[in-house]
Write a protein that holds these residues in place. Structure first.
Motif, PDB file in Angstrom:
ATOM      1  N   LEU A   1      28.023  16.494 -28.148  1.00 17.89           N
ATOM      2  CA  LEU A   1      29.319  17.191 -28.073  1.00 17.89           C
ATOM      3  C   LEU A   1      30.087  17.025 -29.384  1.00 17.89           C
ATOM      4  O   LEU A   1      30.729  17.965 -29.861  1.00 17.89           O
ATOM      5  CB  LEU A   1      30.148  16.649 -26.902  1.00 17.89           C
ATOM      6  CG  LEU A   1      29.561  16.792 -25.487  1.00 17.89           C
ATOM      7  CD1 LEU A   1      30.610  16.411 -24.447  1.00 17.89           C
ATOM      8  CD2 LEU A   1      29.037  18.181 -25.229  1.00 17.89           C
ATOM      9  N   ARG A   2      30.023  15.845 -29.964  1.00 23.89           N
ATOM     10  CA  ARG A   2      30.712  15.620 -31.249  1.00 23.89           C
ATOM     11  C   ARG A   2      30.113  16.516 -32.345  1.00 23.89           C
ATOM     12  O   ARG A   2      30.841  17.044 -33.188  1.00 23.89           O
ATOM     13  CB  ARG A   2      30.633  14.141 -31.638  1.00 23.89           C
ATOM     14  CG  ARG A   2      31.515  13.228 -30.789  1.00 23.89           C
ATOM     15  CD  ARG A   2      31.559  11.801 -31.329  1.00 23.89           C
ATOM     16  NE  ARG A   2      32.631  11.046 -30.705  1.00 23.89           N
ATOM     17  CZ  ARG A   2      32.462  10.201 -29.663  1.00 23.89           C
ATOM     18  NH1 ARG A   2      31.244   9.985 -29.174  1.00 23.89           N
ATOM     19  NH2 ARG A   2      33.500   9.565 -29.145  1.00 23.89           N
ATOM     20  N   GLN A   3      28.797  16.679 -32.333  1.00 16.16           N
ATOM     21  CA  GLN A   3      28.186  17.572 -33.323  1.00 16.16           C
ATOM     22  C   GLN A   3      28.682  19.010 -33.142  1.00 16.16           C
ATOM     23  O   GLN A   3      28.974  19.702 -34.120  1.00 16.16           O
ATOM     24  CB  GLN A   3      26.662  17.523 -33.184  1.00 16.16           C
ATOM     25  CG  GLN A   3      26.035  16.201 -33.583  1.00 16.16           C
ATOM     26  CD  GLN A   3      24.524  16.234 -33.477  1.00 16.16           C
ATOM     27  OE1 GLN A   3      23.884  17.153 -33.999  1.00 16.16           O
ATOM     28  NE2 GLN A   3      23.950  15.259 -32.799  1.00 16.16           N
ATOM     29  N   HIS A   4      28.779  19.437 -31.884  1.00 16.86           N
ATOM     30  CA  HIS A   4      29.305  20.789 -31.622  1.00 16.86           C
ATOM     31  C   HIS A   4      30.721  20.933 -32.195  1.00 16.86           C
ATOM     32  O   HIS A   4      31.061  21.959 -32.797  1.00 16.86           O
ATOM     33  CB  HIS A   4      29.337  21.061 -30.120  1.00 16.86           C
ATOM     34  CG  HIS A   4      28.012  21.393 -29.513  1.00 16.86           C
ATOM     35  ND1 HIS A   4      27.080  22.225 -30.103  1.00 16.86           N
ATOM     36  CD2 HIS A   4      27.453  20.991 -28.336  1.00 16.86           C
ATOM     37  CE1 HIS A   4      26.021  22.334 -29.328  1.00 16.86           C
ATOM     38  NE2 HIS A   4      26.215  21.587 -28.241  1.00 16.86           N
ATOM     39  N   VAL A   5      31.553  19.918 -31.971  1.00 12.06           N
ATOM     40  CA  VAL A   5      32.946  19.980 -32.444  1.00 12.06           C
ATOM     41  C   VAL A   5      32.983  20.179 -33.961  1.00 12.06           C
ATOM     42  O   VAL A   5      33.713  21.031 -34.484  1.00 12.06           O
ATOM     43  CB  VAL A   5      33.702  18.687 -32.047  1.00 12.06           C
ATOM     44  CG1 VAL A   5      35.043  18.597 -32.794  1.00 12.06           C
ATOM     45  CG2 VAL A   5      33.933  18.646 -30.546  1.00 12.06           C
ATOM     46  N   ILE A   6      32.186  19.392 -34.679  1.00 10.46           N
ATOM     47  CA  ILE A   6      32.189  19.495 -36.139  1.00 10.46           C
ATOM     48  C   ILE A   6      31.722  20.885 -36.585  1.00 10.46           C
ATOM     49  O   ILE A   6      32.334  21.511 -37.471  1.00 10.46           O
ATOM     50  CB  ILE A   6      31.286  18.397 -36.747  1.00 10.46           C
ATOM     51  CG1 ILE A   6      31.888  17.008 -36.472  1.00 10.46           C
ATOM     52  CG2 ILE A   6      31.105  18.624 -38.243  1.00 10.46           C
ATOM     53  CD1 ILE A   6      33.253  16.783 -37.068  1.00 10.46           C
TER      54      ILE A   6
ATOM     55  N   VAL B   1      32.918   9.800 -36.879  1.00 18.50           N
ATOM     56  CA  VAL B   1      32.831  10.305 -38.263  1.00 18.50           C
ATOM     57  C   VAL B   1      33.704   9.395 -39.125  1.00 18.50           C
ATOM     58  O   VAL B   1      34.927   9.394 -38.992  1.00 18.50           O
ATOM     59  CB  VAL B   1      33.311  11.761 -38.360  1.00 18.50           C
ATOM     60  CG1 VAL B   1      33.255  12.241 -39.812  1.00 18.50           C
ATOM     61  CG2 VAL B   1      32.460  12.658 -37.462  1.00 18.50           C
ATOM     62  N   SER B   2      33.090   8.621 -40.003  1.00 22.16           N
ATOM     63  CA  SER B   2      33.797   7.523 -40.677  1.00 22.16           C
ATOM     64  C   SER B   2      35.042   7.987 -41.436  1.00 22.16           C
ATOM     65  O   SER B   2      36.092   7.346 -41.359  1.00 22.16           O
ATOM     66  CB  SER B   2      32.846   6.802 -41.634  1.00 22.16           C
ATOM     67  OG  SER B   2      32.398   7.684 -42.655  1.00 22.16           O
TER      68      SER B   2
ATOM     69  N   GLN C   1      31.876  18.396 -46.159  1.00 22.32           N
ATOM     70  CA  GLN C   1      32.305  17.389 -45.190  1.00 22.32           C
ATOM     71  C   GLN C   1      31.618  17.594 -43.838  1.00 22.32           C
ATOM     72  O   GLN C   1      31.337  16.624 -43.134  1.00 22.32           O
ATOM     73  CB  GLN C   1      33.833  17.438 -45.027  1.00 22.32           C
ATOM     74  CG  GLN C   1      34.579  16.976 -46.280  1.00 22.32           C
ATOM     75  CD  GLN C   1      36.073  17.214 -46.188  1.00 22.32           C
ATOM     76  OE1 GLN C   1      36.516  18.264 -45.692  1.00 22.32           O
ATOM     77  NE2 GLN C   1      36.854  16.254 -46.671  1.00 22.32           N
ATOM     78  N   VAL C   2      31.358  18.856 -43.495  1.00 24.07           N
ATOM     79  CA  VAL C   2      30.596  19.134 -42.274  1.00 24.07           C
ATOM     80  C   VAL C   2      29.211  18.501 -42.376  1.00 24.07           C
ATOM     81  O   VAL C   2      28.733  17.847 -41.442  1.00 24.07           O
ATOM     82  CB  VAL C   2      30.473  20.661 -42.041  1.00 24.07           C
ATOM     83  CG1 VAL C   2      29.458  20.950 -40.933  1.00 24.07           C
ATOM     84  CG2 VAL C   2      31.824  21.259 -41.690  1.00 24.07           C
TER      85      VAL C   2
END
Length: 280
Positions: free
Chosen positions: A15-20, A244-245, A262-263
């Motif tokens: 889900l975090r990858q989708h958001v980015i 994501v640091s 940045q992506v």
């Protein structure tokens, strides 16, 4: 149980990858508060809620209201992965003629229970939903995700007062307490503390957890479900930009889209984190 926890962690990473990807492709959106809520929505949509993507209007389904509507990317990511609509829709986020706009629209997106955006309004409608379901003697529960900056709105406390008055034990609010809003730390903009005492004084059962610990989220939702005296709130301590640091604990990522480089960096970090999950 451990296999289930690992699977949920992997889903949250997806889900975090989708958001980015969504916010980067749109060059617009709110990544910080979406990433902080990823683990919470993962547990709700992939373990706890009684929902049927093939029948999104099923009468006895549990309801989820994203009161902090600007975090729509994480809701869209969860709905797509759960099968409410094709994943191909995600890269149309915030584009003309796309159903996936910056704030969720219940008339255009399957699985969205309430159109939200104006902060505080979503929680108020969640209280109304819970009251209606209780009067109908429905087995359905209502979950509402609030932002910590959002609880500075007066309408939140009017709704909280009503929820306790009507003893809405079918309502679980979840506070995404990442400590940052668009203008900076919530405690500097308008200090909402003592948050737990305030909700308790409004008649809520208060449960405080680490909002990135899957087991704690599961146990908190179960505790809230078993509490029959009235409404509950789970205060989930989270990290804005989690995963994501260069976004973590940075208020500027509340509503800023990452540039293409940045992506790439963010996705590389998330993929690395995914590999580490398999090694745990």
């Amino acid at each position: 149980m451990q296999d289930e926890i690992l699977n949920l962690k992997l889903i949250a990473n997806t889900l975090r990858q989708h958001v980015i990807r969504m916010v980067g492709e749109a060059n617009s959106g709110h990544p910080g508060g979406s990433l902080s809520a990823a683990d919470i929505l993962t547990v709700l949509f992939f373990k706890e809620m009684r929902i049927d993507p093939a029948n999104p209007q099923w009468q006895d389904r549990d309801r989820f209201v994203l009161s902090k509507g600007h975090a729509s990317p994480i809701l869209y990511a969860a709905l797509a992965e759960r099968g409410f609509f094709p994943k191909e829709w995600l890269l149309g986020f915030r584009k003309i003629n796309s159903p996936l706009q910056g704030h969720p629209d219940m008339k255009k997106v399957p699985g969205v229970e309430m159109s939200t955006g104006s902060l505080g309004q979503g929680f108020s409608t969640a209280v109304g939903m819970a009251l209606g379901l209780k009067l109908d003697r429905s087995p359905a529960r209502v979950y509402a995700l609030l932002g910590d900056g959002e609880i500075q709105e007066g309408i939140i406390w009017e709704a909280a007062m009503a929820a306790a008055h009507y003893k809405l034990n079918n309502l679980t609010a979840i506070l995404d307490y990442n400590g940052l809003q668009i203008d900076g730390p919530v405690q500097e903009v308008m200090n909402p503390e003592p948050i737990a005492d305030k909700w308790r004084s409004f008649g809520f059962k208060v449960i405080t957890i680490d909002g990135h610990n899957i087991s704690e989220i599961i146990n908190a939702i179960d505790t809230a479900r078993q509490y029959l005296e009235g409404p509950s709130i789970i205060i989930a301590r989270t990290i804005k930009g989690k995963g994501v640091s260069f976004m973590e604990n940075r208020a500027e990522w509340h509503g800023t889209a990452p540039k293409p480089e940045q992506v790439e960096k963010a996705l590389a970090e998330l993929l690395e984190g995914r590999e580490k999950l398999w090694e745990e």
